[in-house]
Enzyme design. Structure first.
Site, PDB file in Angstrom:
ATOM      1  CG  ASP A  10       2.299 -10.042   5.044  1.00 14.77           C
ATOM      2  OD1 ASP A  10       1.119  -9.816   4.719  1.00 14.77           O
ATOM      3  OD2 ASP A  10       3.285  -9.608   4.401  1.00 14.77           O
TER       4      ASP A  10
HETATM    5 MG   LIG Z   1       3.372  -7.819   3.232  1.00 13.52          MG
END
Ligand SMILES: [Mg+2]
Length: 227
Positions: A10
């Site tokens: 991420d």
């Molecule tokens: Mg994040």
């Protein structure tokens, strides 16, 4: 030796300090448009934005809709006079320049890229993320970046990961690990996709969701214990 070949990272809140980026962009955008800015406006904006991104994760809104919507709500709440759409454009202009790393991000990528294929998986706006990614200097560590806007579907939906697998040519879920700070998008998404998960949890929060973390780290450097 572990079984992993591929790591999905991420971006915001995991490698990049999004709090700082968002503050930088909002402050500069409002100043350039001669609109008021203070700590309360910042906090309310962050709440509005976070709640809209949660709706995105639930498939209840789109990036195209939320981009202006958050500023429309902000303008209403503070009786601001101006154009929410123009404010969003200005916000993006500054957000595209906002690259602030979280501690240890560059070091861990330098370490991991020698052994693993790295991909960036982000629920973000493509032009913004591409700009930040290019400016950051870390794109050299990654094989590709997949934004939810580009894929037309967001984490944690399994379809998002199906497309990532297809585009990256991944065939064995057991060889893939996702690392992310969000239980609702990254870890739940990893669970949906049937891949291993590592929760980046710098504040040592408690997992009150149903999502299953195979590992948890509070510092990125701790990934070296797993990988
Ligand atoms: Mg994040």
């Amino acid at each position: 030796m572990n079984k992993f070949k591929t790591i999905l990272f991420d971006a915001d809140g995991t490698l990049f300090d999004f709090d700082k980026a968002e503050t930088f962009a909002l402050q500069n955008a409002l100043a350039e448009l001669n609109l008021p800015y203070n700590e309360i406006i910042l906090q309310v904006y962050k709440q509005i934005n976070a709640s809209l991104w949660l709706l995105l994760e639930q498939g209840k809104t789109t990036v195209a809709h939320l981009r202006n919507k958050r500023f429309e709500i902000l303008f209403e709440q503070f009786n601001l006079i101006g154009d929410p759409s123009q404010t969003c454009d200005m916000f993006f202009k500054y957000l595209m320049q906002a690259v602030f790393f979280l501690e240890g991000a560059q070091d861990i990528l330098e370490y991991l890229h020698k052994t693993y294929d790295l991909y960036l998986v982000t629920n973000g706006v493509t032009v913004v993320q591409e700009s930040r990614f290019a400016l950051s200097g870390i794109s050299k560590y990654f094989t590709a970046m997949y934004t939810s806007e580009e894929l037309g579907i967001s984490k944690p939906d399994k379809k998002y990961f199906d497309i990532v697998f297809e585009r990256a040519g991944l065939t064995d879920p057991k060889s893939v690990l996702i690392v992310g700070d969000s239980l609702t998008s990254d870890i739940t998404g990893g669970n949906n996709a049937g891949i291993a998960t590592c929760w980046y949890n710098p504040e040592n929060k408690t997992n009150t969701t149903d999502s299953i973390c195979d590992w948890q780290v509070s510092r990125l450097s701790e990934l070296k214990n797993i990988l």
